[in-house]
Design a protein around this motif. Structure first.
Motif, PDB file in Angstrom:
ATOM      1  N   ASP A 132       0.815  -1.198   0.136  1.00 28.58           N
ATOM      2  CA  ASP A 132      -0.001   0.016  -0.002  1.00 28.58           C
ATOM      3  C   ASP A 132       0.804   1.163  -0.018  1.00 28.58           C
ATOM      4  O   ASP A 132       1.929   1.141   0.425  1.00 28.58           O
ATOM      5  CB  ASP A 132      -0.976  -0.011   1.329  1.00 28.58           C
ATOM      6  N   GLY A 133       0.421   2.365  -0.325  1.00 26.90           N
ATOM      7  CA  GLY A 133       0.946   3.543  -0.482  1.00 26.90           C
ATOM      8  C   GLY A 133       1.460   4.104   0.865  1.00 26.90           C
ATOM      9  O   GLY A 133       2.623   4.709   0.834  1.00 26.90           O
ATOM     10  N   LYS A 134       0.912   3.993   2.181  1.00 24.74           N
ATOM     11  CA  LYS A 134       1.255   4.407   3.222  1.00 24.74           C
ATOM     12  C   LYS A 134       2.607   3.645   3.605  1.00 24.74           C
ATOM     13  O   LYS A 134       3.541   4.373   4.052  1.00 24.74           O
ATOM     14  CB  LYS A 134       0.176   4.313   4.330  1.00 24.74           C
ATOM     15  N   PRO A 136       0.545   0.008  -5.014  1.00 27.73           N
ATOM     16  CA  PRO A 136      -0.593   0.795  -5.048  1.00 27.73           C
ATOM     17  C   PRO A 136      -0.317   2.328  -4.557  1.00 27.73           C
ATOM     18  O   PRO A 136       0.487   2.611  -3.757  1.00 27.73           O
ATOM     19  CB  PRO A 136      -1.484   0.289  -3.970  1.00 27.73           C
ATOM     20  N   GLY A 137      -0.517   3.156  -5.381  1.00 27.62           N
ATOM     21  CA  GLY A 137      -0.218   4.620  -4.959  1.00 27.62           C
ATOM     22  C   GLY A 137       1.134   5.005  -5.174  1.00 27.62           C
ATOM     23  O   GLY A 137       1.447   5.932  -4.656  1.00 27.62           O
ATOM     24  N   GLU A 148       1.318   8.873  -6.580  1.00 31.01           N
ATOM     25  CA  GLU A 148       1.510   9.747  -5.469  1.00 31.01           C
ATOM     26  C   GLU A 148       2.410   9.688  -4.632  1.00 31.01           C
ATOM     27  O   GLU A 148       2.822  10.711  -4.202  1.00 31.01           O
ATOM     28  CB  GLU A 148       0.110   9.536  -4.667  1.00 31.01           C
ATOM     29  N   VAL A 149       3.212   8.657  -4.369  1.00 23.24           N
ATOM     30  CA  VAL A 149       4.281   8.547  -3.638  1.00 23.24           C
ATOM     31  C   VAL A 149       5.550   9.203  -4.275  1.00 23.24           C
ATOM     32  O   VAL A 149       6.323  10.028  -3.677  1.00 23.24           O
ATOM     33  CB  VAL A 149       4.706   7.112  -3.448  1.00 23.24           C
TER      34      VAL A 149
END
Length: 228
Positions: free
Chosen positions: A37-39, A63-64, A67-68
């Motif tokens: 995941d992105g976080k 994922p993401g 954005e990262v």
């Protein structure tokens, strides 16, 4: 007069290498991150950067990821970030739009080389054989990724490839350990790709970012010693 005439026909000096290529060669290590995941990706990336990593690749399947990359470029404008496992032009365009400074593939994708021709974005295609090295370089690649290097013979294979291609910068990828960084660079690799050696699977699962920072610091120390 003869000397003056000769100087008129002297070839121009070669253009300077792309800034991203210089950054990779100065670093010696490309940290390769994949996350669920992105976080987690952002937290793990930040830990690696705290450990001294200056060149970071995040695989496209994370994922993401885009954005990262955007956030990392914003927070760390002096460092170098790229997206890996790029297999088509559409993903290449998305990654570049997000701010990726380099793209990496497990194989050579001619369409991506053509797409980025004349661009400041560095494309690092994957190669296995001398023929693939030659084809990628002649197609415009400024640097190639030798993959999967450990299955091909490790640093000995890099050394063998560099003999006919001393002018082609190479990145060693797959199965490289922190302890082997120096051997790969001594064999002629400009840099190595480290994945599990920094983003240890257990540390990622447990979100042990202090451990990732420690592993990154160890890798950076080994790379700096090898380059010097």
């Amino acid at each position: 007069m003869a000397l003056a005439s000769l100087s008129l026909f002297s070839p121009p000096p070669p253009p300077p290498p792309p800034k991203t290529l210089t950054a990779i060669q100065n670093s010696g290590v490309i940290a390769c991150l994949r996350a669920h995941d992105g976080k987690t990706a952002m937290d793990a990336a930040s830990a690696a950067l705290r450990g001294g990593i200056s060149v970071l690749e995040i695989v496209m399947s994370t994922p993401g990821v885009l954005e990262v990359i955007k956030d990392l470029r914003k927070d760390h404008p002096s460092l170098t970030f790229g997206v890996g496992t790029i297999l088509n032009v559409e993903d290449a365009r998305k990654a570049v739009k997000a701010g990726a400074q380099f793209l990496m593939s497990p194989c050579s994708v001619t369409e991506i080389l053509l797409e980025l021709e004349g661009s400041e974005i560095l494309y690092i295609p994957g190669v296995m054989t001398p023929t693939e090295v030659l084809l990628a370089y002649n197609a415009g690649a400024k640097i190639v990724k030798v993959y999967p290097v450990s299955l091909l013979g490790g640093e000995k294979y890099i050394s063998a490839l560099k003999k006919p291609f001393p002018h082609v910068p190479m990145v060693a990828s797959q199965g490289v350990t922190t302890e082997s960084i120096g051997r790969y660079i001594e064999a002629g690799a400009s840099a190595v790709v480290l994945s599990d050696a920094i983003f240890d699977k257990g540390a990622m699962q447990q979100r042990s970012f202090d451990e990732i920072e420690r592993l990154a610091s160890c890798a950076v120390l080994q790379a700096n010693q090898a380059i010097k």
